[in-house]
Design an enzyme around this catalytic site. Sequence first.
Site, PDB file in Angstrom:
ATOM      1  N   ARG A  71      -7.354   8.416   2.830  1.00  0.00           N
ATOM      2  CA  ARG A  71      -5.951   8.386   2.430  1.00  0.00           C
ATOM      3  C   ARG A  71      -5.670   6.992   1.863  1.00  0.00           C
ATOM      4  O   ARG A  71      -5.958   5.976   2.494  1.00  0.00           O
ATOM      5  CB  ARG A  71      -5.066   8.654   3.643  1.00  0.00           C
ATOM      6  CG  ARG A  71      -3.587   8.686   3.341  1.00  0.00           C
ATOM      7  CD  ARG A  71      -2.797   8.786   4.627  1.00  0.00           C
ATOM      8  NE  ARG A  71      -1.373   8.885   4.387  1.00  0.00           N
ATOM      9  CZ  ARG A  71      -0.438   8.553   5.273  1.00  0.00           C
ATOM     10  NH1 ARG A  71      -0.798   8.113   6.460  1.00  0.00           N
ATOM     11  NH2 ARG A  71       0.838   8.670   4.979  1.00  0.00           N
ATOM     12  N   ARG A 115      11.072   3.409   5.571  1.00  0.00           N
ATOM     13  CA  ARG A 115      10.874   3.367   7.022  1.00  0.00           C
ATOM     14  C   ARG A 115      11.653   2.225   7.668  1.00  0.00           C
ATOM     15  O   ARG A 115      11.982   2.287   8.849  1.00  0.00           O
ATOM     16  CB  ARG A 115       9.377   3.237   7.327  1.00  0.00           C
ATOM     17  CG  ARG A 115       9.023   3.553   8.754  1.00  0.00           C
ATOM     18  CD  ARG A 115       7.552   3.853   8.910  1.00  0.00           C
ATOM     19  NE  ARG A 115       6.725   2.654   8.924  1.00  0.00           N
ATOM     20  CZ  ARG A 115       5.398   2.662   9.056  1.00  0.00           C
ATOM     21  NH1 ARG A 115       4.756   3.810   9.121  1.00  0.00           N
ATOM     22  NH2 ARG A 115       4.716   1.550   9.085  1.00  0.00           N
ATOM     23  N   SER A 125      -0.567  -7.974   7.418  1.00  0.00           N
ATOM     24  CA  SER A 125      -1.741  -8.378   8.182  1.00  0.00           C
ATOM     25  C   SER A 125      -1.352  -9.077   9.476  1.00  0.00           C
ATOM     26  O   SER A 125      -0.283  -9.691   9.583  1.00  0.00           O
ATOM     27  CB  SER A 125      -2.620  -9.309   7.349  1.00  0.00           C
ATOM     28  OG  SER A 125      -2.010 -10.578   7.202  1.00  0.00           O
ATOM     29  N   SER A 142       0.904   9.814  10.885  1.00  0.00           N
ATOM     30  CA  SER A 142       2.203   9.380  10.357  1.00  0.00           C
ATOM     31  C   SER A 142       3.191  10.541  10.327  1.00  0.00           C
ATOM     32  O   SER A 142       2.900  11.610   9.788  1.00  0.00           O
ATOM     33  CB  SER A 142       2.033   8.794   8.956  1.00  0.00           C
ATOM     34  OG  SER A 142       1.182   7.667   8.981  1.00  0.00           O
ATOM     35  N   ASN A 158       0.796  -1.232   0.000  1.00  0.00           N
ATOM     36  CA  ASN A 158       0.000   0.000   0.000  1.00  0.00           C
ATOM     37  C   ASN A 158       0.829   1.283   0.000  1.00  0.00           C
ATOM     38  O   ASN A 158       0.374   2.312  -0.479  1.00  0.00           O
ATOM     39  CB  ASN A 158      -1.009  -0.006   1.143  1.00  0.00           C
ATOM     40  CG  ASN A 158      -0.390  -0.278   2.494  1.00  0.00           C
ATOM     41  OD1 ASN A 158       0.775  -0.656   2.602  1.00  0.00           O
ATOM     42  ND2 ASN A 158      -1.168  -0.096   3.543  1.00  0.00           N
ATOM     43  N   GLU A 201       4.536  -4.549  12.354  1.00  0.00           N
ATOM     44  CA  GLU A 201       3.511  -3.508  12.227  1.00  0.00           C
ATOM     45  C   GLU A 201       2.350  -4.172  11.507  1.00  0.00           C
ATOM     46  O   GLU A 201       2.413  -4.432  10.304  1.00  0.00           O
ATOM     47  CB  GLU A 201       4.057  -2.310  11.463  1.00  0.00           C
ATOM     48  CG  GLU A 201       3.221  -1.057  11.652  1.00  0.00           C
ATOM     49  CD  GLU A 201       2.111  -0.952  10.625  1.00  0.00           C
ATOM     50  OE1 GLU A 201       0.956  -1.262  10.993  1.00  0.00           O
ATOM     51  OE2 GLU A 201       2.379  -0.571   9.483  1.00  0.00           O
ATOM     52  N   LEU A 202       1.294  -4.489  12.266  1.00  0.00           N
ATOM     53  CA  LEU A 202       0.249  -5.375  11.774  1.00  0.00           C
ATOM     54  C   LEU A 202      -1.067  -4.623  11.531  1.00  0.00           C
ATOM     55  O   LEU A 202      -1.074  -3.424  11.321  1.00  0.00           O
ATOM     56  CB  LEU A 202       0.068  -6.531  12.750  1.00  0.00           C
ATOM     57  CG  LEU A 202       1.366  -7.309  13.058  1.00  0.00           C
ATOM     58  CD1 LEU A 202       1.124  -8.399  14.090  1.00  0.00           C
ATOM     59  CD2 LEU A 202       1.966  -7.891  11.788  1.00  0.00           C
ATOM     60  N   CYS A 211      -3.322   0.731   7.165  1.00  0.00           N
ATOM     61  CA  CYS A 211      -3.574   0.191   8.500  1.00  0.00           C
ATOM     62  C   CYS A 211      -4.029   1.278   9.454  1.00  0.00           C
ATOM     63  O   CYS A 211      -4.668   0.998  10.472  1.00  0.00           O
ATOM     64  CB  CYS A 211      -2.327  -0.499   9.027  1.00  0.00           C
ATOM     65  SG  CYS A 211      -0.867   0.556   9.028  1.00  0.00           S
ATOM     66  N   LYS A 230      12.195  -7.766   0.872  1.00  0.00           N
ATOM     67  CA  LYS A 230      11.227  -8.545   0.092  1.00  0.00           C
ATOM     68  C   LYS A 230       9.972  -7.697  -0.047  1.00  0.00           C
ATOM     69  O   LYS A 230       9.139  -7.654   0.843  1.00  0.00           O
ATOM     70  CB  LYS A 230      10.933  -9.872   0.801  1.00  0.00           C
ATOM     71  CG  LYS A 230      10.369 -10.978  -0.127  1.00  0.00           C
ATOM     72  CD  LYS A 230       8.976 -10.700  -0.653  1.00  0.00           C
ATOM     73  CE  LYS A 230       7.935 -10.695   0.435  1.00  0.00           C
ATOM     74  NZ  LYS A 230       6.558 -10.343  -0.133  1.00  0.00           N
ATOM     75  N   PRO A 231       9.804  -6.994  -1.192  1.00  0.00           N
ATOM     76  CA  PRO A 231       8.601  -6.174  -1.371  1.00  0.00           C
ATOM     77  C   PRO A 231       7.396  -7.036  -1.727  1.00  0.00           C
ATOM     78  O   PRO A 231       7.540  -8.193  -2.141  1.00  0.00           O
ATOM     79  CB  PRO A 231       8.980  -5.257  -2.533  1.00  0.00           C
ATOM     80  CG  PRO A 231       9.957  -6.060  -3.330  1.00  0.00           C
ATOM     81  CD  PRO A 231      10.723  -6.891  -2.336  1.00  0.00           C
ATOM     82  N   ALA A 232       6.210  -6.474  -1.567  1.00  0.00           N
ATOM     83  CA  ALA A 232       4.989  -7.174  -1.947  1.00  0.00           C
ATOM     84  C   ALA A 232       4.978  -7.419  -3.452  1.00  0.00           C
ATOM     85  O   ALA A 232       5.448  -6.591  -4.231  1.00  0.00           O
ATOM     86  CB  ALA A 232       3.769  -6.354  -1.542  1.00  0.00           C
ATOM     87  N   GLU A 273     -10.788  -5.428   9.313  1.00  0.00           N
ATOM     88  CA  GLU A 273     -10.184  -4.272   8.646  1.00  0.00           C
ATOM     89  C   GLU A 273     -10.782  -4.150   7.243  1.00  0.00           C
ATOM     90  O   GLU A 273     -10.674  -5.077   6.438  1.00  0.00           O
ATOM     91  CB  GLU A 273      -8.666  -4.455   8.590  1.00  0.00           C
ATOM     92  CG  GLU A 273      -7.896  -3.211   8.284  1.00  0.00           C
ATOM     93  CD  GLU A 273      -6.396  -3.387   8.518  1.00  0.00           C
ATOM     94  OE1 GLU A 273      -5.709  -2.363   8.670  1.00  0.00           O
ATOM     95  OE2 GLU A 273      -5.917  -4.529   8.545  1.00  0.00           O
TER      96      GLU A 273
END
Length: 483
Positions: free
Chosen positions: A284, A165, A235, A447, A157, A256-257, A290, A180-182, A387
């Site tokens: 946003r 970060r 998730s 953020s 996202n 960070e879930l 999240c 390892k990106p999505a 969510e």
Amino acid sequence: MTGKILAGVPSRLRIGGDWRDAAGGRTFAVTNPADGGELMAVADAGPADAVAALDAAVTAQEAWAATAPRERAEILRRAFEEIHARRDELAVLITLEMGKPLRDAYAEIDYGAEFFRWFAEEAVRIDGGYKVSPNGRGRVLVMRQPVGPSLLVTPWNFPLAMATRKIGPALAAGCTVVVKPAEQTPLTTLALAAVLEHCGVPAGVVNVVTTSDPAGVVGTLLRDGRLRKLSFTGSTEVGRLLLAQAARTVLRTSMELGGNAPFLVFDDADLDAAVDGAIVAKLRNMGEACTAANRFYAQRGIAGEFAERLAARMAGLRVAPGLDEGSQIGPLIDEAGRAKVGTLVDDAVGKGARVLTGGKPLGDAGYFYAPTVLADVPGDAALLSEEIFGPVAPVLPFDTDEEAVALANATEYGLVAYLYTRDLTRALRTAEALETGMIGLNQGVVSNAAAPFGGVKQSGLGREGGPTGIDEYLETKYIAIDV
């Protein structure tokens, strides 16, 4: 323009300072959520490629840890400046692969780049301690050292900001990384790796493995005893699985879930400001965040007016591909994401919720869903506990401050909450009672690279950003000195 930008994006794995194909030459397609079309194909890493990336990180670790903090800082500072220099092309790239409106992509670039500037400044402030032992017969020396090779697993996202970060504090602390990106949004991470190479990051310090088999790649790395750290954003369901796997090697982790953010509007609130904040907190990234407000609770006397005002604002937003001029709401990430949103809305409506605006998918191409406001939402509606990850705002009334807090806390999640009130005492009392790691008080965005981002309960472990963000990549060593 888009063809030229895509032509400049690496499509291969970044391992040990080289761009290389995946074993067997495997690739997978990256698609545009605005139309479902293929953007380009990238290397599809397998377990052997993951091990090669970790080999490179382990080989580079000693030299990188020994690199002067000022030198590490200067590299990060150059990367901050280079991201801004490439701002236009990176914004288009983010929009192409993720779908968000171009203005939101620019906002992500500004936010994401800030992590490199912030941690450039933190790199030279890593400290320790020295004190006389309480019995006076010795001295206590404390030093902080890099954790070591780290695996950074990022979500789709915010493909730039979630990478910076994690990479920023890791490099500042002296850790090498495997990123390892999505699989939905690997292009921005590959472009970022090229930026870091350009800015002087040594070979093997930042390695990137793109894959359509995240379980196989990540699982292989988590079983390798040379890996010292896992940082994951995603998730809660996947986070639980990774924590179980990390336990086998007692791996240092930060998570960070998921979130289920409540948005509380008290009867003394500035209603115009509350609606403005609700739009930001809900929409946003099309609600695919999240931190997105998931449940809106307004005090009974103003609940109806708040819901109507919010619906009027959301109904007037322009839904269009992110690169279209004036686009305010882009597509959701894929058909599965849109189908989930539709299922949650249908469940609520089937149980008695009333649609004030939206409530349906839009368009014949891409994965668009209409901005939606629901009133009269029953307490057993699934979207109050799950969510949503889409542009849907359920509004419910409450009567007392105590009821508002109880409703807000009635979830396994605890990432962020928002509250609007002009009463300072009520604000502080409510903030202290809310079981979340972050709170937006009379504002819809929390953020900030200079602030500690993270949650409590099943929303995660550890913090990213702020003065504490670098701690996730440092170990503490104590030396007893006999004097």
